[in-house]
Write a protein that holds these residues in place. Structure first.
Motif, PDB file in Angstrom:
ATOM      1  N   THR A  30      -6.669  67.117  11.695  1.00 17.17           N
ATOM      2  CA  THR A  30      -6.252  67.333  10.308  1.00 17.17           C
ATOM      3  C   THR A  30      -7.315  68.171   9.624  1.00 17.17           C
ATOM      4  O   THR A  30      -8.501  67.821   9.663  1.00 17.17           O
ATOM      5  CB  THR A  30      -6.090  65.995   9.566  1.00 17.17           C
ATOM      6  OG1 THR A  30      -5.140  65.182  10.256  1.00 17.17           O
ATOM      7  CG2 THR A  30      -5.618  66.223   8.139  1.00 17.17           C
ATOM      8  N   ASP A  32      -8.658  69.637   6.169  1.00 17.21           N
ATOM      9  CA  ASP A  32      -8.562  69.474   4.728  1.00 17.21           C
ATOM     10  C   ASP A  32      -8.414  70.823   4.032  1.00 17.21           C
ATOM     11  O   ASP A  32      -9.224  71.732   4.221  1.00 17.21           O
ATOM     12  CB  ASP A  32      -9.818  68.756   4.206  1.00 17.21           C
ATOM     13  CG  ASP A  32      -9.710  68.381   2.748  1.00 17.21           C
ATOM     14  OD1 ASP A  32      -8.613  67.969   2.308  1.00 17.21           O
ATOM     15  OD2 ASP A  32     -10.731  68.497   2.021  1.00 17.21           O
ATOM     16  N   GLU A  73      -6.452  63.928  -0.482  1.00 18.91           N
ATOM     17  CA  GLU A  73      -6.956  63.669   0.867  1.00 18.91           C
ATOM     18  C   GLU A  73      -6.450  62.333   1.424  1.00 18.91           C
ATOM     19  O   GLU A  73      -5.993  62.249   2.566  1.00 18.91           O
ATOM     20  CB  GLU A  73      -8.488  63.676   0.866  1.00 18.91           C
ATOM     21  CG  GLU A  73      -9.099  63.473   2.246  1.00 18.91           C
ATOM     22  CD  GLU A  73     -10.613  63.403   2.211  1.00 18.91           C
ATOM     23  OE1 GLU A  73     -11.232  63.627   3.265  1.00 18.91           O
ATOM     24  OE2 GLU A  73     -11.184  63.114   1.140  1.00 18.91           O
ATOM     25  N   ALA A  77      -3.702  61.872   4.523  1.00 20.94           N
ATOM     26  CA  ALA A  77      -4.113  61.253   5.789  1.00 20.94           C
ATOM     27  C   ALA A  77      -3.228  60.049   6.117  1.00 20.94           C
ATOM     28  O   ALA A  77      -2.816  59.859   7.267  1.00 20.94           O
ATOM     29  CB  ALA A  77      -5.573  60.829   5.718  1.00 20.94           C
ATOM     30  N   ALA A 148     -10.755  59.890   5.102  1.00 22.03           N
ATOM     31  CA  ALA A 148      -9.971  60.536   6.153  1.00 22.03           C
ATOM     32  C   ALA A 148     -10.119  59.793   7.480  1.00 22.03           C
ATOM     33  O   ALA A 148      -9.136  59.570   8.200  1.00 22.03           O
ATOM     34  CB  ALA A 148     -10.409  61.990   6.311  1.00 22.03           C
ATOM     35  N   THR A 231     -10.975  65.071  11.751  1.00 21.43           N
ATOM     36  CA  THR A 231     -10.727  65.709  10.457  1.00 21.43           C
ATOM     37  C   THR A 231     -11.778  66.782  10.215  1.00 21.43           C
ATOM     38  O   THR A 231     -12.980  66.503  10.213  1.00 21.43           O
ATOM     39  CB  THR A 231     -10.766  64.691   9.312  1.00 21.43           C
ATOM     40  OG1 THR A 231      -9.789  63.673   9.547  1.00 21.43           O
ATOM     41  CG2 THR A 231     -10.449  65.372   7.983  1.00 21.43           C
ATOM     42  N   THR A 283      -4.101  68.907   4.977  1.00 21.04           N
ATOM     43  CA  THR A 283      -3.873  67.886   3.952  1.00 21.04           C
ATOM     44  C   THR A 283      -2.940  68.398   2.850  1.00 21.04           C
ATOM     45  O   THR A 283      -2.497  67.616   2.012  1.00 21.04           O
ATOM     46  CB  THR A 283      -5.200  67.430   3.321  1.00 21.04           C
ATOM     47  OG1 THR A 283      -5.937  68.584   2.892  1.00 21.04           O
ATOM     48  CG2 THR A 283      -6.027  66.636   4.314  1.00 21.04           C
TER      49      THR A 283
END
Length: 469
Positions: A30, A32, A73, A77, A148, A231, A283
């Motif tokens: 993931t 951000d 965020e 998540a 996260a 992340t 995100t």
């Protein structure tokens, strides 16, 4: 009997083949605030190992969005890991107001100074994998930030780590009573080096730690599927606002491309790409420095939520008698005193309706959503409803007009309202997946059921959407 034996043997062989087809490792990345427009804008500066390889060889969904609003965020998540929205998983933001204490609480704050996944009200993809494998599967999560790391890890992860204020890796007793030896060794070596850098690259630190976990644990080393959550960030390491995106973001995306390429190459050296499924997404929100819109004659202004809440309380007092009807305001939400309203035998439906009419007259208000309106489930407000939780959210949510700034003078909370969508992709890579670019709009909550289908387990328990493939 012979026929039965042959049938059982055939079924067993088929089941084993299906089991072997499931990837040994899911690398769930993931990023951000990753943006498709920036990915495309700097494509000439990438190597062939990172973004280019993902985009040229992976299954790419170009039009990804989140099925709720607003997104930050924590809510992002949680949606990725649970396959559902805040209405069900309970993570409505990075923080929200606790109705009992009337104080803000963090999405992973357990109220006792520690961090946990207790506030996730549903199972996650990692939880379901642990249940399905009777605890044999491994689930690890690494991020620079605790929110996260924890919200992607879920309740049952084997390890969940994030960076502390000194830039060293830490965890919570919720997951482990003490930090393992291999994590301490990393902190003493690589971790210490990273922590001494003024503008350290957290992305490289996260990837190095994730690769250290692969070496120190059995991640991806047997026929039971595992999940590795990572992340990264597509933001500047110094945390300062972007003034010239062409210059400042180019270096960010070039470095991110290098880090992704290093991650993919390192995993590929350890195991066959046919045994790995990479999932890469964003995100889906973007924090920008608010510009002075009035300079360009763009409609703008400041909406004061605390002043508005006080005026609403005076208005309700004039109708129903003196009292503190508004308990508190937080963000763009107003919390009412349910006990007082019940004691005065006031119809909540009537009070909310009057409040909505009153607030709609305020400058800078685009719309007003009451709990009654949101729970009615009208199709025109599905995204707002999905981002709302009946137990945690305020009784009234004010949608500030685009271009207006929301300000709470008491807490100095400030945010700029913007209705535009930030484009970002969902990419699946490895596990024998064929390259394709899909323009059809898709939502991020469909990632969890897609992973579940790929590794032959149930989707999380509040997930009702279909897999992407």
């Amino acid at each position: 009997m012979r026929y039965l034996a042959l049938l059982v043997a055939a079924l067993t062989t088929a089941e084993m083949q299906a089991y072997e087809l499931a990837p040994r490792l899911v690398v769930n990345v993931t990023i951000d605030q990753l943006r498709s427009d920036y990915v495309e804008a700097f494509s000439n500066f990438y190597s062939r190992y990172g973004f280019k390889r993902l985009m040229d060889e992976g299954l790419v969904y170009d039009g990804a969005t989140y099925p709720f609003f607003p997104v930050d965020e924590s809510s992002a998540a949680a949606s990725i890991s649970t396959g559902t929205t805040p209405f069900y998983n309970g993570i409505i933001g990075d923080a929200w107001l606790d109705r009992k204490s009337l104080q803000p609480v963090g999405s992973v704050d357990d109220g006792q100074g520690f961090y946990s996944a207790d506030k996730i009200r549903t199972s996650t993809i990692g939880d379901e994998l642990k249940v399905s494998s009777n605890g044999k599967s491994l689930v690890y999560s690494f991020a620079a930030d605790s929110k996260a790391a924890i919200l992607l890890a879920g309740h049952a992860a084997d390890g969940c780590y994030w960076l502390d204020k000194q830039g060293l890796w830490t965890t919570s007793s919720y997951y482990q009573k003490s930090i393992p030896k291999w994590v301490r060794s990393y902190n003493d070596g690589f971790g210490t080096q990273y922590s001494k850098q003024k503008n350290r690259q957290d992305n490289d630190n996260v990837v190095d730690m994730a690769l250290a976990a692969m070496s120190a644990t059995d991640l991806g080393k047997d026929d039971v599927s595992d999940i590795l959550n990572i992340t990264l960030s597509a933001t500047k390491s110094d945390g300062k606002p972007v003034h010239n995106w062409q210059e400042e973001m180019q270096s960010v995306y070039q470095q991110l491309d290098y880090t992704l390429g290093r991650l993919i190459n390192a995993v590929e050296k350890r195991m066959s790409m046919q045994q790995v499924l990479f999932v890469v997404t964003s995100t889906g929100y973007n924090e920008e420095k608010p510009a002075d819109l009035s300079r360009y004659r763009i409609p703008t202004g400041t909406f004061y939520i605390n002043r508005t809440a006080s005026l609403l309380n005076m208005y309700l007092g004039a109708i129903y008698g003196s009292g503190r009807y508004v308990e508190q305001e937080y963000g763009n939400e107003i919390y009412l005193d349910h006990r007082l309203i019940e004691q005065k035998r006031i119809s909540m439906s009537e009070l909310l309706s009057r409040s909505q009419e009153f607030l709609m007259q305020s400058a800078g208000v685009a719309d007003v959503y009451t709990s009654q309106r949101l729970q009615s489930g009208n199709n025109d407000i599905q995204k707002i409803r999905a981002g709302y939780n009946p137990i945690l959210s305020g009784d009234i949510i004010i949608n500030v007009a685009p271009g207006w700034r929301l300000l709470n003078e008491n807490t100095q909370q400030s945010s700029m309202s913007r209705a535009g969508v930030v484009p970002f992709p969902i990419i699946f890579f490895g596990d024998g997946i064929k390259h394709e670019r899909v323009a059809e709009p898709v939502t991020v909550d469909r990632i969890a059921p897609t992973i579940a289908k790929t590794i032959r387990i149930r989707a999380p328990n509040a997930c009702t959407v279909a897999p992407l493939f």
